[in-house]
Design a protein around this motif. Sequence first.
Motif, short mmCIF file in Angstrom:
data_model
loop_
_atom_site.label_atom_id
_atom_site.label_comp_id
_atom_site.label_asym_id
_atom_site.label_seq_id
_atom_site.Cartn_x
_atom_site.Cartn_y
_atom_site.Cartn_z
N VAL A 191 0.84 -1.20 0.00
CA VAL A 191 0.00 0.00 0.00
C VAL A 191 0.87 1.25 0.00
CG1 VAL A 191 -1.71 1.31 1.30
CG2 VAL A 191 -1.92 -1.17 1.14
N GLY A 192 1.95 1.22 0.80
CA GLY A 192 2.86 2.36 0.85
C GLY A 192 3.47 2.69 -0.51
N ASN A 193 3.88 1.67 -1.25
CA ASN A 193 4.47 1.89 -2.57
C ASN A 193 3.44 2.37 -3.59
OD1 ASN A 193 7.51 1.10 -3.07
ND2 ASN A 193 6.75 -0.26 -1.45
N ILE A 194 2.21 1.84 -3.50
CA ILE A 194 1.15 2.30 -4.41
C ILE A 194 0.87 3.78 -4.17
CG2 ILE A 194 -1.32 2.11 -4.91
CD1 ILE A 194 -1.05 -0.91 -4.44
N MET A 195 0.71 4.16 -2.90
CA MET A 195 0.42 5.55 -2.58
C MET A 195 1.59 6.46 -2.93
SD MET A 195 -2.63 5.26 -1.67
CE MET A 195 -2.95 6.94 -1.15
N SER A 196 2.81 5.98 -2.74
CA SER A 196 3.99 6.76 -3.12
C SER A 196 4.00 7.04 -4.61
CB SER A 196 5.27 6.01 -2.72
OG SER A 196 6.43 6.72 -3.12
N ALA A 197 3.67 6.02 -5.41
CA ALA A 197 3.64 6.20 -6.87
C ALA A 197 2.55 7.19 -7.28
CB ALA A 197 3.39 4.85 -7.54
N LEU A 198 1.40 7.13 -6.61
CA LEU A 198 0.29 8.03 -6.97
C LEU A 198 0.53 9.47 -6.55
CD1 LEU A 198 -2.74 5.70 -6.08
CD2 LEU A 198 -1.83 6.23 -8.35
N PHE A 199 1.44 9.68 -5.60
CA PHE A 199 1.73 11.04 -5.14
C PHE A 199 3.13 11.51 -5.54
CE2 PHE A 199 -1.89 10.15 -2.42
CZ PHE A 199 -2.54 11.39 -2.39
N GLY A 200 3.65 10.95 -6.62
CA GLY A 200 4.91 11.44 -7.18
C GLY A 200 6.16 10.97 -6.49
N GLY A 201 6.08 9.92 -5.68
CA GLY A 201 7.25 9.42 -4.98
C GLY A 201 7.95 8.31 -5.73
N ILE A 202 8.90 7.68 -5.04
CA ILE A 202 9.69 6.59 -5.61
C ILE A 202 9.51 5.36 -4.74
CG2 ILE A 202 11.37 8.15 -6.69
CD1 ILE A 202 13.21 7.75 -4.31
N PRO A 203 10.06 4.20 -5.11
CA PRO A 203 9.89 3.00 -4.30
C PRO A 203 10.39 3.17 -2.86
CG PRO A 203 10.72 2.41 -6.46
CD PRO A 203 10.74 3.90 -6.39
N ALA A 204 9.71 2.52 -1.95
CA ALA A 204 10.04 2.63 -0.53
C ALA A 204 10.07 1.24 0.11
CB ALA A 204 9.01 3.50 0.19
N THR A 205 10.75 1.15 1.23
CA THR A 205 10.77 -0.07 2.01
C THR A 205 11.15 0.27 3.43
OG1 THR A 205 11.64 -2.33 2.14
CG2 THR A 205 13.18 -0.61 1.50
N GLY A 206 11.27 -0.74 4.29
CA GLY A 206 11.69 -0.49 5.66
C GLY A 206 13.16 -0.11 5.70
N ALA A 207 13.47 0.95 6.43
CA ALA A 207 14.85 1.45 6.53
C ALA A 207 15.44 0.99 7.85
CB ALA A 207 14.86 2.97 6.43
N ILE A 208 16.44 0.11 7.79
CA ILE A 208 16.99 -0.50 9.00
C ILE A 208 17.59 0.53 9.94
CG2 ILE A 208 18.70 -2.14 9.88
CD1 ILE A 208 18.34 -3.77 7.33
N ALA A 209 18.39 1.46 9.40
CA ALA A 209 19.05 2.45 10.26
C ALA A 209 18.04 3.36 10.94
CB ALA A 209 20.04 3.27 9.44
N ARG A 210 17.04 3.84 10.19
CA ARG A 210 16.03 4.73 10.77
C ARG A 210 15.14 3.97 11.76
NH1 ARG A 210 14.50 6.87 4.96
NH2 ARG A 210 16.33 5.62 4.43
N THR A 211 14.87 2.70 11.48
CA THR A 211 14.09 1.88 12.41
C THR A 211 14.85 1.69 13.72
OG1 THR A 211 12.99 0.71 10.59
CG2 THR A 211 12.98 -0.36 12.73
N ALA A 212 16.15 1.43 13.62
CA ALA A 212 16.98 1.28 14.82
C ALA A 212 17.01 2.57 15.62
CB ALA A 212 18.39 0.85 14.44
N ALA A 213 17.10 3.70 14.93
CA ALA A 213 17.09 5.00 15.62
C ALA A 213 15.76 5.23 16.33
CB ALA A 213 17.36 6.12 14.62
N ASN A 214 14.68 4.80 15.72
CA ASN A 214 13.36 4.92 16.33
C ASN A 214 13.30 4.14 17.64
OD1 ASN A 214 10.54 5.37 16.62
ND2 ASN A 214 10.08 3.48 15.53
N VAL A 215 13.82 2.90 17.62
CA VAL A 215 13.80 2.06 18.82
C VAL A 215 14.67 2.68 19.92
CG1 VAL A 215 14.45 -0.19 19.76
CG2 VAL A 215 13.33 -0.05 17.53
N LYS A 216 15.86 3.12 19.54
CA LYS A 216 16.80 3.68 20.53
C LYS A 216 16.26 4.94 21.20
CE LYS A 216 20.95 1.80 18.33
NZ LYS A 216 22.18 2.11 17.56
N ASN A 217 15.38 5.66 20.52
CA ASN A 217 14.84 6.90 21.06
C ASN A 217 13.47 6.73 21.71
OD1 ASN A 217 16.73 9.30 20.34
ND2 ASN A 217 16.71 8.04 18.48
#
Length: 553
Positions: free
Chosen positions: A291-317
């Motif tokens: 769903v995230g990739n479909i919505m990204s395409a419809l709103f002018g974005g590019i492919p997306a996925t889970g970002a390991i580094a940003r996810t780890a930063a989220n947990v640490k904070n």
Amino acid sequence: MDALKYITPKFFTTIRNYSKGQFLKDLIAGVIVAIIALPLSIALAIASGVNPEQGLYTAVVAGFFISFLGGSRVQIGGPTAAFVVIIYGIIAQYGMAGLTLATLMAGLMLIIMGLLRFGDLIKFIPKTITLGFTLGIAVGIVAGQVKDFLGLGMKSVPAEFLEKLLAYGKHLSSISWPTLAIGILALVIQIFWPRFSQKIPGSLVAIIVTTAIVAFGHLPVKTIGDLYTIKAGLPSFTVPDLSFSLIRQMMSPAFTIAILAAIESLLSCVVSDGMIGGNHRSNAELIGQGVGNIMSALFGGIPATGAIARTAANVKNGGRTPVAGMVHALTLLLILLFLMPYASLIPMTCLASILMIVGYNMSGWRTVVRMIQRAPKSDVAVLIVTFILTVFFDLVVAIEFGMVLAAFLFLKRMSDVAQIRQWVDKENLDDPVLSEDSDLKQVPKNAVVYEIFGALFFGAANNFLNVINDDGKNVLILRMRNVPAMDISGLDALEETLAICQKRGMTLLLSHVNAQPYRVLEKSGFIQTIGPDNICESTDQALEKAVALAKEG
């Protein structure tokens, strides 16, 4: 409702007992992760060959839906370095229209994969393949930043790796020394800043420092504004032009995006599970990614996925629910609305240095070196082949060829492990120690016993047909306790063995037949052919039957 639990988003599970205290933690974590994601989203967009704001569109739109509908408590979605080389190649060949359609199709594929429970199958992709293509992507990312890092006088960078290197070599004399100096400064800041602060990302500090130096020093260094026109404001909803011809062309790129998004997002989920002691829902995560990739395409974005580094930063904070990921997306939306024009002042060489650090961190070169030193040669071969194919050809080719090679090597190992051994008669042993072994059975004079070890499949079936070489015997016992599985080739081998036994006037007995081989034998009618009485529950029962057959003879 329980039947749909496997695709139920974690948001709806965690929100039931949500507290004010957890909301404050999620709020702080979401804002911090947004600050980390800001420079990365811009840098990844430019490296992919699209406008800077499209990286933020992706982080905002895809990031929100991946958190809202995904199967992880703490996953942060958005553009990642793994897609840079793929996106750049798609745009170079098919343009932005092709990328939009490929992203849309990849989203649909991810949703279908989730509904069909393919999330549980991703784990069967060998680590050698994931390491190989991750290292290959990292090399491609770093190679793609040389032009901006050195300030070379090139209008464009070729998509192919070898062509890139040749183009860099031709334009090496056009290095801009002020640009290189700013790039090195940005690298130094990112390398040493974490020693002073873990809260504020080094990439953000590098951007602030180098932007200030270039702006106030009026240095001849290319900035984002020199190359791109940055648009502030909300992304607009657009439906891509669809044609059967373009859909057919984009099938392979879309599959590449879907597979890579699935692998990276689920890998990120596994890593974050270990950090919070949780359990993600892999199939719900695939649907959220879709769903995230479909919505990204419809709103002018590019492919997306889970970002390991940003996810780890989220947990640490302190982030512990999908609310943190949604706050991260909304924070980036506010930045997109009010602060985006200032991004035009960021030096391109600084963004290149950020991506070089990203490529270095994602490469996993230490793990690769350790695997090369310790792993079997066949595993090392799969890793190296996948790496080379990723760098010089295409990620789809790398994954496909790597999987086929890994499968063949696995079958070879299984074939090597599969053995058939003849039992030694207890009375014929000369070694007194061995003769006292309680596991040994007394084999009747009229019988011969063979034990099969390993899966009985096409890779091992040929070794099985040469077992009957004893004259004067009228019973052949095959002990199948150590046969976990059997395919049609194994069945053929048993049928040929039965035919040989019938020609020689021998009775074939099977003992300890496991569940899967038994189903194969039952479905094929082999049990009726051999006779149900000749399928014995234990070896003792088979030996007793052999004794009875000797008396009858």
